[in-house]
Each structure stands twice: as C-alpha cells, then as structure tokens.
Design an enzyme around this catalytic site. Structure first.
Site, PDB file in Angstrom:
ATOM      1  N   ASN A 118       0.828  -1.202   0.000  1.00 17.38           N
ATOM      2  CA  ASN A 118       0.000   0.000   0.000  1.00 17.38           C
ATOM      3  C   ASN A 118       0.867   1.258   0.000  1.00 17.38           C
ATOM      4  O   ASN A 118       0.365   2.362   0.212  1.00 17.38           O
ATOM      5  CB  ASN A 118      -0.933   0.006   1.219  1.00 17.38           C
ATOM      6  CG  ASN A 118      -1.928   1.155   1.146  1.00 17.38           C
ATOM      7  OD1 ASN A 118      -2.364   1.555   0.074  1.00 17.38           O
ATOM      8  ND2 ASN A 118      -2.266   1.726   2.292  1.00 17.38           N
ATOM      9  N   ILE A 153     -16.280  10.471  -4.707  1.00 22.18           N
ATOM     10  CA  ILE A 153     -15.933   9.098  -4.320  1.00 22.18           C
ATOM     11  C   ILE A 153     -16.322   8.771  -2.882  1.00 22.18           C
ATOM     12  O   ILE A 153     -16.404   7.608  -2.510  1.00 22.18           O
ATOM     13  CB  ILE A 153     -14.429   8.847  -4.561  1.00 22.18           C
ATOM     14  CG1 ILE A 153     -14.078   9.167  -6.015  1.00 22.18           C
ATOM     15  CG2 ILE A 153     -14.049   7.408  -4.259  1.00 22.18           C
ATOM     16  CD1 ILE A 153     -14.919   8.445  -7.043  1.00 22.18           C
ATOM     17  N   CYS A 188      -8.273   2.652  -7.060  1.00 26.00           N
ATOM     18  CA  CYS A 188      -7.379   3.801  -7.235  1.00 26.00           C
ATOM     19  C   CYS A 188      -5.918   3.385  -7.381  1.00 26.00           C
ATOM     20  O   CYS A 188      -5.499   2.360  -6.883  1.00 26.00           O
ATOM     21  CB  CYS A 188      -7.508   4.777  -6.065  1.00 26.00           C
ATOM     22  SG  CYS A 188      -7.204   4.100  -4.443  1.00 26.00           S
ATOM     23  N   ASP A 193     -10.360   6.975   9.090  1.00 23.34           N
ATOM     24  CA  ASP A 193      -9.797   6.107   8.048  1.00 23.34           C
ATOM     25  C   ASP A 193     -10.838   5.045   7.755  1.00 23.34           C
ATOM     26  O   ASP A 193     -11.413   4.451   8.675  1.00 23.34           O
ATOM     27  CB  ASP A 193      -8.502   5.459   8.534  1.00 23.34           C
ATOM     28  CG  ASP A 193      -7.945   4.482   7.526  1.00 23.34           C
ATOM     29  OD1 ASP A 193      -7.167   4.905   6.668  1.00 23.34           O
ATOM     30  OD2 ASP A 193      -8.288   3.293   7.621  1.00 23.34           O
ATOM     31  N   ARG A 247       1.011  11.308   3.769  1.00 25.12           N
ATOM     32  CA  ARG A 247      -0.198  10.531   4.050  1.00 25.12           C
ATOM     33  C   ARG A 247       0.162   9.260   4.812  1.00 25.12           C
ATOM     34  O   ARG A 247       0.947   8.428   4.339  1.00 25.12           O
ATOM     35  CB  ARG A 247      -0.901  10.181   2.736  1.00 25.12           C
ATOM     36  CG  ARG A 247      -2.035   9.169   2.862  1.00 25.12           C
ATOM     37  CD  ARG A 247      -3.239   9.736   3.553  1.00 25.12           C
ATOM     38  NE  ARG A 247      -4.359   8.811   3.466  1.00 25.12           N
ATOM     39  CZ  ARG A 247      -5.343   8.745   4.342  1.00 25.12           C
ATOM     40  NH1 ARG A 247      -5.349   9.557   5.383  1.00 25.12           N
ATOM     41  NH2 ARG A 247      -6.324   7.890   4.188  1.00 25.12           N
ATOM     42  N   SER A 275     -15.446  10.682   0.586  1.00 24.26           N
ATOM     43  CA  SER A 275     -15.049  11.550   1.691  1.00 24.26           C
ATOM     44  C   SER A 275     -14.971  13.007   1.256  1.00 24.26           C
ATOM     45  O   SER A 275     -14.719  13.311   0.091  1.00 24.26           O
ATOM     46  CB  SER A 275     -13.690  11.107   2.242  1.00 24.26           C
ATOM     47  OG  SER A 275     -12.710  11.142   1.228  1.00 24.26           O
ATOM     48  N   ASP A 322     -15.787  -8.981 -14.378  1.00 24.20           N
ATOM     49  CA  ASP A 322     -16.363 -10.140 -13.695  1.00 24.20           C
ATOM     50  C   ASP A 322     -16.876  -9.795 -12.292  1.00 24.20           C
ATOM     51  O   ASP A 322     -17.667 -10.548 -11.727  1.00 24.20           O
ATOM     52  CB  ASP A 322     -15.314 -11.261 -13.623  1.00 24.20           C
ATOM     53  CG  ASP A 322     -15.923 -12.617 -13.339  1.00 24.20           C
ATOM     54  OD1 ASP A 322     -17.042 -12.887 -13.834  1.00 24.20           O
ATOM     55  OD2 ASP A 322     -15.296 -13.411 -12.619  1.00 24.20           O
ATOM     56  N   HIS A 357      -4.954  14.168  -5.261  1.00 20.57           N
ATOM     57  CA  HIS A 357      -3.769  14.092  -4.414  1.00 20.57           C
ATOM     58  C   HIS A 357      -2.850  15.290  -4.611  1.00 20.57           C
ATOM     59  O   HIS A 357      -1.784  15.366  -4.012  1.00 20.57           O
ATOM     60  CB  HIS A 357      -3.005  12.790  -4.674  1.00 20.57           C
ATOM     61  CG  HIS A 357      -3.775  11.574  -4.235  1.00 20.57           C
ATOM     62  ND1 HIS A 357      -4.706  10.971  -5.040  1.00 20.57           N
ATOM     63  CD2 HIS A 357      -3.777  10.879  -3.075  1.00 20.57           C
ATOM     64  CE1 HIS A 357      -5.239   9.939  -4.393  1.00 20.57           C
ATOM     65  NE2 HIS A 357      -4.693   9.870  -3.208  1.00 20.57           N
ATOM     66  N   TRP A 385      -5.527  -3.704   3.309  1.00 26.85           N
ATOM     67  CA  TRP A 385      -5.107  -2.518   4.050  1.00 26.85           C
ATOM     68  C   TRP A 385      -5.086  -2.757   5.554  1.00 26.85           C
ATOM     69  O   TRP A 385      -5.097  -1.818   6.340  1.00 26.85           O
ATOM     70  CB  TRP A 385      -6.004  -1.334   3.689  1.00 26.85           C
ATOM     71  CG  TRP A 385      -5.709  -0.802   2.314  1.00 26.85           C
ATOM     72  CD1 TRP A 385      -4.767  -1.255   1.437  1.00 26.85           C
ATOM     73  CD2 TRP A 385      -6.367   0.281   1.658  1.00 26.85           C
ATOM     74  NE1 TRP A 385      -4.783  -0.529   0.280  1.00 26.85           N
ATOM     75  CE2 TRP A 385      -5.761   0.424   0.374  1.00 26.85           C
ATOM     76  CE3 TRP A 385      -7.403   1.154   2.014  1.00 26.85           C
ATOM     77  CZ2 TRP A 385      -6.169   1.404  -0.535  1.00 26.85           C
ATOM     78  CZ3 TRP A 385      -7.805   2.122   1.109  1.00 26.85           C
ATOM     79  CH2 TRP A 385      -7.189   2.251  -0.142  1.00 26.85           C
TER      80      TRP A 385
END
Length: 773
Positions: free
Chosen positions: A116, A445, A657, A503, A529, A447, A670, A709, A575
């Site tokens: 990540n 998206i 993302c 989060d 971040r 937030s 799929d 970002h 995550w």
C-alpha cells in the site's frame, strides 16, 4: 554473526515528519525547519540500531516523499514542464514533481509492487539528459558518519529504476526504457565514487524487480549493468537486495553471477522457495543476507523456527579453510524494508496485553534480528527466546481467535459463485427508471475534507470528553453542510462526506469482531499521508449495523440519491495487518459475509445506491503471473458475495485507485458492479487504452477527471478535455464524471472550485451531446 536492516520507517513514532512536511507546504515553517526535523529523525534511527547491535545499518532510506523520486532527482531526470534548469535539485522542483503546482500537474503515482506504499513514476524518453543532480545519498552517509555510525548507503538499482519507469508523454509506448542504461550508469558511477571517497565500505542496491516475471533481455540487463559498474565498485562490498517474492531459478542464477557483487539479500518470508535455491547452489565466498524477519507484517517472529532455518543455511554459506579459519557469510536480516510496518510497540499503551504479546513493530523487529544473529553465534538469550515461545503458544491456543460459526459460514460459500440474477444491462435500465439521472451523471468518491474541528470532535468523543448526543449532533451538522454544498454545486449522486471516519478501513474494523487497533501504529502510504492499519487477529463477523444510521440521516436531508459508503472485503484485507495463521482468502470470505449483512441492511433502509470500495483489489495481485488466477478468483468472488442478494433497482458502485488496471480488466468486468470509478488523471488516461484496444465494458464507468492528491485546481476546459477523451472510447450512456478519489486530504478552498469546474464541464458536454442528436 552479523545483523542487517533493509530499511526503516521514515515518519517517526509520532509522525513528526508528516507534520513538518505539511507545515512546510502550508508555508508555516521554513525549509531549514523541515531539514532539522528530518535530521533529528535520521539521527535517532541510526543511534537506535547502533545501540541494539545491528552491524549493517542502512542510510539513504529516509525520504521527504519517496525513494524512487529521490532516485529521479539523483539522476536529474526532471520532466521539462517543471522548469528545472540544472544544478542541485531543491524542494520546489522536488515537491512540484510529487504534488504538482499551480500551473502543471504532478507525475503519476502508483503502488510499490503489491504493497500500500506509493511511488512517483519516472517519465523517461530518448531525449532525457541525465546528470548528477542530488547528492542526498552521500550527504546522509556523511551525516551518519559524523554521528559515529558507519552505514550501508542504499540506492535503487539502475535496472529496477528503469523497469519501474514509464515512457514520457509523447514517447512511443514501445520505447525500450532499458536502452537508457548506458546513459544513467555514469551518474551511478559518480555517486559510487563519492561514497567510496567518503569512507563507505559497503553499498546496497535494491533490485526488487528481480522477483518479477522477466524475460531474458531484462535479466541480461542486470548482468550488463553490474559488469559496467564493476571497476567503479572495486574496493566496496556490494549487496544486491531483492524482496516481496521468490526468485525464479533463472533470476537466481543471474543474481549470483553478477560481477563485483559480494552479497545477496533474499526475502525468506514471502520467498520460501528461495531457501531451496540457496541450499542447492550458493556461490563460495559470498554473503547471504537472509530475510527471515517479516518486514511487512506486525506479528512477532517465531524465533525458534527462524533459528532452525538459519542453522540450515549456515551450513551452506559458511566457508571453513585450512587450520579451521571460518568466515561467517550468513547475515540475519529483515525480509524487506520496515517502511511497511508500524514504528514502535512501546507507544501502544492501550492495546490489549495478550494481543500485544503477539506483536512486533519495527523497533521490536530490529531486536529480533539481532537476537537471532547472536543465537546463531552461540550467544542465545534464553529468556528472550522463552518469552517468544510462550507468546507463540498463547496465540495458537487463545479462544478469542476462533469462531466456529463464522468458519462454517465461510466454508459454505464454496458451493456458489454468488452472481446477481439479472445481467448488468437490465439492471442499469431498472436503476435509471428509479434514479432518473442525467447523461454524464456527476458524483464524488465518498469523503470530504477532514477539518481540524471535525478531527477534534472525534478525538474528544473517543476520550469521553464529548457526550454521544453532542457527537452525533456535530456529525449531523457536518453531513448537512456537505449535503448542502453538493446540492449547491448541483452534483447528481451525493455522499455524506464520511465525517465520522478518520480512516475507512479502521472505521469498519472497529465495528467488526476479530480486529484490534493501535493508537500510534501509523504506516506511510505516500508523501505525508499515513494510515493506521487495523490488526486482524481472529475470525471476523459483524455484531451490528455499521453505517445505516449515518446513511439514513444523510438521505433524509436530500431528495437526490445518497450513496451508502462501504469498504469492500479485499480492500479491508489488503489494508490491514492480516493474521498469518490461515490463508488470506479464508479471512477475506469472512469479511465479505460481514459486508453482505451491511449491504442488505442499507437496502432495507431505502439506500438505493451503495458504493463498496475495492481500492486495493489490484494492489493485492501476486507478483508472479502463475499466482494471478487463483487470487483474482477469490478476490472477485469476495466482492460478488457482498451484493449478490440486492434488488435490480439497487445500484452497486465500486472504486479502485492508483494501480495499473489494464492487465485485470476482465476480472473487473467479472466483479459485475453496476458502476465503477477508477483513477485515471495522473496516468495520462492509460486506463482508456484498454477500451481503445477493443475491450467492451457495458456497466457504468467513471475514470477520474482530476487528481485529488494534488492541491492544484483544474479548469473547466481541462476537465472537459479529459471527458472528451473518454467519450472517444466510451459510450456516453455509461460514462460518469467524478474525481480520482476521496477528498479527505484536500481543503474546502480547493474542493469547492474543483468540483464546481467538474460539474460545469459535465453540463457543457451534456449540452453539446444533446445538440448533436
């Protein structure tokens, strides 16, 4: 017996660098202030490792943004749009490449292998003029030396740097990036020469691309590169580090045959088969840096098992000459950089004692590495090993780890593929009749900006300084503000802004059984971040609804569709710090069942649009192609489990993302979502190429129209141009208009004008499309 650390977390135990960076970017502090914080962090890290007894301590693994961007700076490979005119690269140019500025966008950002962590992708072409433009590696080596710490300077290896780059805009996709090897090696030689002159005795090149599926030409590039560097490297001990997976026999042969190389670093946690390659054939006189301590997870090492592995390797790597003069050529190491784990367990004063005994963060892993090295040398700390064995036994036998009902429910999933009964085309027709959306519908998206006041209320509520009633009122007030703003901007499908979530993965984990949480277990994702991954220690279930209250409250404030916002099972898995005592897919199926319960409760509460984010689905793709099919099968199945029972009129969205999706587009199809939103803006519309090449996609799709970002605000014309590029390859009746990702990290004075321009661009093109009929 010696010990080695591949790399160390950069942010510090309380995220000191994060706050220093943000203060500098906001012009609240100077460059000197930022440099002082960085120097203090480096100093404390080097001294800590030295005090523990680590022999091979890395330098140049610290970064203000990321190590690939540092290498781009070292090579002077600055794209022309940033206006750099030579000389030493300073913060202005460096951060413009990473974050963009008022006039030009940032460089592309993507995931570092299957982690990540993100890196800034170099943009290269045949006309790039390379030059030695950042002396950071040498400066940090000298800095450590002045503190009395002799370090191993670390550089991204030249071949991996090129293989992880992309052709610059306007350069043919077929351009061979490896053809630039002769142009960058002279810069590497300058750096190596300066390090030698400064007194370095070891140098580490990270070449993690060696674990990928490389063709013969790519593998031969390693041979030619290090043959070219051999004379410059003379007099240095050279370590080549690989990590994250096994080496193929071909790659192992190339690695161990490199000219001028003294040592090889192997990940023996994720690369279990590499051990067999070493046992079969290890070059005489070379060093093996054995990565037996996991650098990517937070579980305490099974010291007894690792010691057994090391003892087996010791017999292969050690050389005994005449008169029994033996050379210890086995070095105990972490499997990869500790960048991917939390910093120090000492900071976790609120963590459950039993669970805490099962864990090891970066600081503890440094101790584990050294304890193993000492044990291998005959200086075993019996008390330390005994305590470790007790913790391992406790984790295996603890009743809190196992829930038989959950395991049975997950096992029962194997009998069906859990597809919705109606095809996506029919579902979209039913949904349009209910939602009545315009062509090119706009949405975000999930937030919205997390203000200082909002964070304060959440923090004080957790500390019992704010009552539940006052907390709920504050959250509802924030939701109303976000809803009103979206209506003012005339966005079509709204979100509630997620004010209650610091989060998204942590938020859901806090409400699911089988998860534990840290107070300071921060891990860097990109730039400043940081995320705080939850710890999955046991079987997962959902005791009660998690989001229904907030989504229902938000829907009551508007007549427009309000999205229910959930995190998908694969993303929660990828995550989090995941239990390592059962296969990952079993844990993922358990999470999928929990999310399924939540989806069905949202539908019952009249939430007609539900977004189940799978931002990390591509990220978890194994590095070896032979393992792709199995992963994608259970990952996609897990997503379908979450929503297989909803009505045709309930619209299921998902979001992904910062990854390269082209190689998994058929798996994305799929997933059978009704609408998918995907990062697109930083990658020069790379995603769209898959549709130009003939892939048919019948569901709704929203390739991001601007980069969230970066603080840069795109114009209406720029966004309209992006949408037009999408319309060239996608039908207008399936295209959505949205930002790349959530808006949490942005400020309202950036968000409002950017969204206003986005909606204006969509309306402009609706008018154009209508007049063309």
């Amino acid at each position: 017996m010696a010990s080695h650390i591949v790399g160390y977390p950069r942010m510090g135990p309380k995220r000191e660098l994060k706050f220093a960076l943000e203060s500098f970017w906001d012009k609240k502090s100077s460059a000197d202030d930022l440099k002082k914080v960085a120097a203090d962090l480096r100093s404390s890290i080097w001294k800590q490792m030295s005090a523990v007894g680590i022999k091979y301590i890395p330098s140049n693994t610290f970064s203000y943004y990321d190590h690939m961007l540092d290498t781009t700076s070292m090579l002077g490979a600055v794209p022309p749009r940033y206006g750099w005119n030579g000389g030493e690269i300073g913060f202005d140019t460096y951060f413009s490449m990473a974050r963009g500025n008022a006039s030009v966008p940032a460089m592309e950002m993507t995931k570092w292998f299957d982690t990540n962590y993100h890196f800034i992708v170099p943009e290269l072409g045949p006309d790039v003029k390379f030059s030695y433009a950042s002396h950071k590696a040498v400066d940090e080596f000298k800095e450590a030396k002045a503190l009395g710490v002799n370090t191993v300077p670390v550089l991204i290896g030249p071949v991996s740097y090129l293989l992880l780059s992309k052709p610059a805009k306007g350069v043919e996709k077929t351009f061979s990036l490896l053809s630039l090897l002769p142009k960058i090696l002279p810069v590497y030689k300058e750096v190596i020469s300066e390090l030698k002159a400064a007194g370095a005795s070891w140098i580490q090149f990270d070449e993690p691309t060696l674990v990928l599926d490389l063709d013969s030409h790519q593998l031969e590039s390693f041979t030619s590169a290090y043959a070219d560097l051999e004379s410059t490297l003379s007099g240095l001990n050279v370590l080549i580090e690989t990590y994250f997976a096994d080496l193929t026999p071909e790659a192992y042969k190339i690695l161990t045959g490199l000219k001028g190389v003294t040592a090889y670093g192997l990940d023996l946690v994720r690369g279990t088969q590499s051990t067999e390659l070493v046992k079969k054939d290890f070059p005489k006189g070379k060093y093996l840096f054995a990565g037996v301590v996991d650098g990517r997870n937070i579980w305490a090492n099974d010291l007894a098992s690792s010691l057994s592995t090391l003892q087996a390797l010791e017999a292969v790597t050690n050389i005994c000459e005449l008169i029994f003069q033996c050379t210890d050529n086995l070095v105990v190491s972490t499997s990869c950089s500790l960048l991917h784990t939390a910093v120090d367990l000492v900071n976790e004063t609120k963590l459950d004692d039993e669970i805490k005994s099962w864990l090891a963060f970066a600081a503890q892993k440094v101790v584990e590495v050294n304890a193993l090295a000492k044990a291998l040398a005959g200086q075993k700390d019996e008390a330390f090993f005994s305590s470790n064995a007790a913790a391992q036994a406790s984790r295996k036998s603890s009743p809190r780890v196992t829930n038989e009902a959950v395991q049975k429910a997950a096992a029962a999933l194997k009998g069906s593929d859990h597809r919705r009964a109606t095809n996506v085309s029919a579902r979209l027709d039913a949904q349009q009749k209910k939602l009545n959306l315009p062509i090119l519908p706009t949405t975000t998206i999930g937030s919205f900006p997390q203000t200082v006041e909002l964070r304060r209320v959440r923090r004080e509520y957790k500390a019992n300084k704010v009552s539940e009633d006052n907390y709920v009122k504050a959250m509802k007030d924030e939701i109303k503000k976000v809803v009103d703003l979206q209506e003012e901007l005339d966005i079509d499908v709204l979100v509630h802004g997620e004010p209650e979530r610091n989060d998204m993965v942590e938020y859901f984990g806090e409400q699911l059984s089988g998860f534990a949480f840290t107070v300071n277990g921060w891990v860097q994702s990109y730039g400043s971040r940081c995320v705080k991954p939850p710890i999955i220690y046991g079987d997962v279930s959902r005791p009660k609804p998690m989001t229904v209250f907030w989504s229902s409250a938000a829907q009551s404030m508007t007549k427009r569709p309000m999205k229910g916002m959930l995190t998908g099972p694969v993303t929660i898995l990828n995550w989090s710090f995941v239990r390592n005592d059962q296969p990952r897919f079993e844990t993922c199926y358990q999470i999928a069942l929990a999310i399924k319960d939540e989806v069905e409760d949202l539908e019952k509460a009249s939430i007609n649009v539900i977004q189940i984010d799978e931002a990390a689905l591509r990220e978890g793709l194994p590095l070896r192609k032979s393992e792709h099919a199995f992963y994608l099968k259970w990952a996609v199945h897990s997503f379908r489990i979450t929503n297989c029972g909803v009505k045709d009129t309930t619209q299921i969205h998902t979001h992904m993302c910062y990854s390269n999706f082209n190689d998994i587009i058929h798996s994305i199809i799929d997933m059978d979502a009704d609408v998918i939103t995907i990062e697109n803006s930083r990658s020069d519309e790379k995603l769209l190429s898959v549709f130009r090449e003939g892939v048919k996609y019948g569901a709704g799709i929203g390739p991001g129209v601007y980069d969230i970002h970066s603080p840069r605000i795109p114009s209406t014309e720029e966004i309209a141009d992006r949408i037009n590029k999408m319309l060239a390859v996608l039908e207008s009746n399936i295209l959505w208009v949205n930002p790349d990702c959530g808006l949490k990290t942005r400020k309202y004075d950036e968000v409002k004008p950017a969204l206003n321009n986005m909606v204006a661009a969509a309306k402009q093109l609706r008018t154009k499309l209508a007049s063309a009929k």
